[in-house]
Scaffold this motif. Sequence first.
Motif, PDB file in Angstrom:
ATOM      1  N   PHE A  37       0.957  -1.231   0.022  1.00 59.23           N
ATOM      2  CA  PHE A  37       0.171   0.168  -0.330  1.00 59.23           C
ATOM      3  C   PHE A  37       1.083   1.311   0.001  1.00 59.23           C
ATOM      4  O   PHE A  37       2.221   1.216   0.357  1.00 59.23           O
ATOM      5  N   ARG A  38       0.143   2.245  -0.420  1.00 63.89           N
ATOM      6  CA  ARG A  38       1.310   3.572  -0.116  1.00 63.89           C
ATOM      7  C   ARG A  38       0.202   4.725   0.385  1.00 63.89           C
ATOM      8  O   ARG A  38      -1.072   4.621  -0.042  1.00 63.89           O
ATOM      9  N   GLN A  39       0.766   5.685   0.883  1.00 64.55           N
ATOM     10  CA  GLN A  39       0.070   6.753   1.414  1.00 64.55           C
ATOM     11  C   GLN A  39       0.707   7.959   1.284  1.00 64.55           C
ATOM     12  O   GLN A  39       2.135   8.185   1.511  1.00 64.55           O
ATOM     13  N   VAL A  40       0.127   9.219   0.922  1.00 67.05           N
ATOM     14  CA  VAL A  40       0.677  10.366   0.936  1.00 67.05           C
ATOM     15  C   VAL A  40       0.006  11.285   2.018  1.00 67.05           C
ATOM     16  O   VAL A  40      -1.312  11.245   2.355  1.00 67.05           O
ATOM     17  N   PRO A  41       0.662  12.194   2.459  1.00 63.01           N
ATOM     18  CA  PRO A  41      -0.128  12.771   3.863  1.00 63.01           C
ATOM     19  C   PRO A  41      -1.333  13.520   3.593  1.00 63.01           C
ATOM     20  O   PRO A  41      -1.250  14.026   2.544  1.00 63.01           O
ATOM     21  N   GLY A  42      -2.219  13.527   4.220  1.00 62.28           N
ATOM     22  CA  GLY A  42      -3.415  13.965   4.049  1.00 62.28           C
ATOM     23  C   GLY A  42      -4.496  13.133   3.293  1.00 62.28           C
ATOM     24  O   GLY A  42      -5.661  13.570   2.781  1.00 62.28           O
ATOM     25  N   LYS A  43      -4.024  12.250   2.666  1.00 62.97           N
ATOM     26  CA  LYS A  43      -4.899  11.234   1.733  1.00 62.97           C
ATOM     27  C   LYS A  43      -4.934  10.000   2.466  1.00 62.97           C
ATOM     28  O   LYS A  43      -4.240   9.307   3.217  1.00 62.97           O
ATOM     29  N   VAL A  44      -5.873   9.103   1.803  1.00 63.28           N
ATOM     30  CA  VAL A  44      -6.350   7.840   2.407  1.00 63.28           C
ATOM     31  C   VAL A  44      -5.180   6.918   1.797  1.00 63.28           C
ATOM     32  O   VAL A  44      -4.637   7.130   0.723  1.00 63.28           O
ATOM     33  N   ARG A  45      -4.923   5.772   2.806  1.00 62.02           N
ATOM     34  CA  ARG A  45      -3.954   4.874   2.159  1.00 62.02           C
ATOM     35  C   ARG A  45      -4.493   4.209   1.017  1.00 62.02           C
ATOM     36  O   ARG A  45      -5.790   3.916   1.137  1.00 62.02           O
ATOM     37  N   GLU A  46      -3.576   3.772  -0.184  1.00 67.43           N
ATOM     38  CA  GLU A  46      -4.084   3.282  -1.295  1.00 67.43           C
ATOM     39  C   GLU A  46      -3.282   1.783  -1.543  1.00 67.43           C
ATOM     40  O   GLU A  46      -2.108   1.848  -1.454  1.00 67.43           O
ATOM     41  N   PHE A  47      -4.161   1.010  -2.108  1.00 71.99           N
ATOM     42  CA  PHE A  47      -3.588  -0.268  -2.367  1.00 71.99           C
ATOM     43  C   PHE A  47      -2.915   0.011  -3.879  1.00 71.99           C
ATOM     44  O   PHE A  47      -3.364   0.670  -4.553  1.00 71.99           O
ATOM     45  N   VAL A  48      -1.834  -0.763  -3.661  1.00 75.53           N
ATOM     46  CA  VAL A  48      -1.024  -0.771  -4.841  1.00 75.53           C
ATOM     47  C   VAL A  48      -0.962  -2.162  -5.722  1.00 75.53           C
ATOM     48  O   VAL A  48      -1.167  -2.191  -6.640  1.00 75.53           O
ATOM     49  N   CYS A  49      -0.671  -3.180  -4.931  1.00 74.67           N
ATOM     50  CA  CYS A  49      -0.669  -4.719  -5.468  1.00 74.67           C
ATOM     51  C   CYS A  49      -0.616  -5.383  -4.498  1.00 74.67           C
ATOM     52  O   CYS A  49      -0.275  -5.445  -3.161  1.00 74.67           O
TER      53      CYS A  49
END
Length: 122
Positions: A37-49
Amino acid sequence: QVQLVESGGGLVQAGGSLRLACVASGGTFSMYVMAWFRQVPGKVREFVCAVSTSGGSTSYLDSVRGRFTISRDNAKNTVYLQMNSLNPEDTAVYSCAAGPRRSAQISEYAYWGQGTQVTVSS
């Protein structure tokens, strides 16, 4: 209890490549689906693979498919994320996660690493 430790993050120019690794300990690695997963400050954690327990099945976020490759080595208790053709939109903290089934849902993963920063400059 499974512990996950990521490595391999860093600063890279757009178009470059990085390879992340996540080493697991404290559990039976081959029993777990592994994901990034990946996360940018201020955004929801995002599934990558994600990759199945055997490594034979994978799934990807549409925006990374064809550029990123997830793989695993059960003998080394390690999952990898090869990232090619990186662009600034890929900048994030990347975390690996372990769970019982392959899913894009955060709630399906019980164990998480601390994350490693990936920064892509334009």
